[in-house]
Design an enzyme around this catalytic site. Sequence first.
Site, PDB file in Angstrom:
ATOM      1  CG  ASP A   1      -4.125  -1.155   3.197  1.00 18.12           C
ATOM      2  OD1 ASP A   1      -4.591  -1.006   1.964  1.00 18.12           O
ATOM      3  OD2 ASP A   1      -3.881  -0.226   3.934  1.00 18.12           O
TER       4      ASP A   1
ATOM      5  CG  ASP B   1      -1.480   1.268   1.867  1.00 17.76           C
ATOM      6  OD1 ASP B   1      -2.111   1.793   0.786  1.00 17.76           O
ATOM      7  OD2 ASP B   1      -1.182   1.501   2.743  1.00 17.76           O
TER       8      ASP B   1
ATOM      9  CG  ASP C   1      -1.456   2.147   6.537  1.00 16.44           C
ATOM     10  OD1 ASP C   1      -1.779   1.766   5.568  1.00 16.44           O
ATOM     11  OD2 ASP C   1      -1.322   3.248   7.032  1.00 16.44           O
TER      12      ASP C   1
HETATM   13  P1  ADP Z   1      -5.177   6.057  -0.290  1.00 20.38           P
HETATM   14  O1  ADP Z   1      -5.295   4.569  -0.953  1.00 20.38           O
HETATM   15  O2  ADP Z   1      -3.937   6.572  -0.689  1.00 20.38           O
HETATM   16  O3  ADP Z   1      -5.423   5.918   1.212  1.00 20.38           O
HETATM   17  P2  ADP Z   1      -8.111   6.676  -0.747  1.00 20.38           P
HETATM   18  O4  ADP Z   1      -8.702   5.276  -1.398  1.00 20.38           O
HETATM   19  O5  ADP Z   1      -8.610   6.450   0.834  1.00 20.38           O
HETATM   20  O6  ADP Z   1      -6.524   6.507  -0.952  1.00 20.38           O
HETATM   21  O7  ADP Z   1      -8.479   7.675  -1.482  1.00 20.38           O
HETATM   22  C1  ADP Z   1      -8.395   8.024  -2.720  1.00 20.38           C
HETATM   23  C2  ADP Z   1      -8.313   9.520  -3.433  1.00 20.38           C
HETATM   24  O8  ADP Z   1      -9.734  10.262  -2.869  1.00 20.38           O
HETATM   25  C3  ADP Z   1      -7.341  10.559  -2.681  1.00 20.38           C
HETATM   26  O9  ADP Z   1      -6.137  10.502  -3.405  1.00 20.38           O
HETATM   27  C4  ADP Z   1      -8.043  11.826  -2.614  1.00 20.38           C
HETATM   28  O10 ADP Z   1      -7.952  12.438  -3.863  1.00 20.38           O
HETATM   29  C5  ADP Z   1      -9.748  11.364  -2.653  1.00 20.38           C
HETATM   30  N1  ADP Z   1      -9.862  11.538  -0.825  1.00 20.38           N
HETATM   31  C6  ADP Z   1     -10.359  10.738  -0.111  1.00 20.38           C
HETATM   32  N2  ADP Z   1     -10.655  11.081   1.110  1.00 20.38           N
HETATM   33  C7  ADP Z   1     -10.568  12.398   0.818  1.00 20.38           C
HETATM   34  C8  ADP Z   1     -10.842  13.620   1.773  1.00 20.38           C
HETATM   35  N3  ADP Z   1     -11.221  13.359   3.123  1.00 20.38           N
HETATM   36  N4  ADP Z   1     -10.800  14.688   1.306  1.00 20.38           N
HETATM   37  C9  ADP Z   1     -10.416  14.964   0.091  1.00 20.38           C
HETATM   38  N5  ADP Z   1     -10.123  13.921  -0.923  1.00 20.38           N
HETATM   39  C10 ADP Z   1     -10.294  12.691  -0.482  1.00 20.38           C
HETATM   40 MG    MG Z   2      -2.316   3.230   3.772  1.00 18.37          MG
END
Ligand code: ADP
Ligand code: MG
Length: 287
Positions: A236, A38, A232
Amino acid sequence: ATPTSIMVGSGRAAESGILFKGGEHLEGTHQLNAIVLDKTGTVTKGKPEVTDFTGDEEAFQLLASAEKGSEHPLAGAIVAYATEKEMKLIEVEEFNAIPGHGIESKISGKQVLVGNRKLMTDQHIDIGAYEEELSTFETEGKTAMLLAIDGKYRGTVAVADRIKETAPQAIKELKEQGLEVIMLTGDNERTAKAIAKQVGIDHVIAQVLPEEKADKVKEIQLQGKKVAMVGDGVNDAPALVTADVGIAIGTGTEVAIEAADVTILGGELLLIPKAIRISHSTIRNIR
Ligand code: ADP
Ligand code: MG
């Protein structure tokens, strides 16, 4: 496999901060030939910081107020920045998280949207004029999020997360051990590739929705690979369960640790190639 040598192997691992939930996972680790990591909180430190905002102060205030309701690390970065600047946050009337895309909220009667391109296009907000700006941030390895207030674009916020210092060495050792190394993230492809490049990962699977992570692990298994998943986050957990060996980052969420077969203390990635070395010497001694 003699129970004694497994016990000795697990004991040696535990002394180094590698906690196997059961001896059978040493055997599983011995057989690995692919590893999926991740991005946020695993390859990177998971402590993102705001680096840029292209909008005005009023827009940032609404942005930070909206993010106060989110538990996402990206939101944490934005709220921390507002706090540092002693900005007053406004009470949120409605809040809605859209997993993998962003958030939607209502503040002082205004609709506040924050998130990625997909979120904006789904809401029919035209962001074509900002594409170049977004790409620039992403090429720098930053995560760029768009802000729209009452259906109108109001700015882009960029957030950067540093890679763990030992990540490049850990990846190098994993490759030398003959493993295929893949990075998996919900973040966009350009940001993901920039981070992957910094740590020496060649294979990137980006823009994966939280519920799709486990499917990606399954696809690699269907290619005949024995796959480890390292993560983490709550996101995941299904992938950690699906993988042949699930490895949780000790500094991560309880949910990830519970779903995993192995936990590495302190999130030190060098412990992964070490775990593989211990599994090899343990299993070879048995045979
Ligand atoms: P990661 O695998 O990096 O944890 P997520 O699947 O949680 O990513 O989120 C993917 C994308 O969705 C982020 O890169 C962001 O662009 C958008 N996103 C998620 N949560 C938020 C939030 N609270 N505010 C703004 N954008 C968000
Ligand atoms: Mg992570």
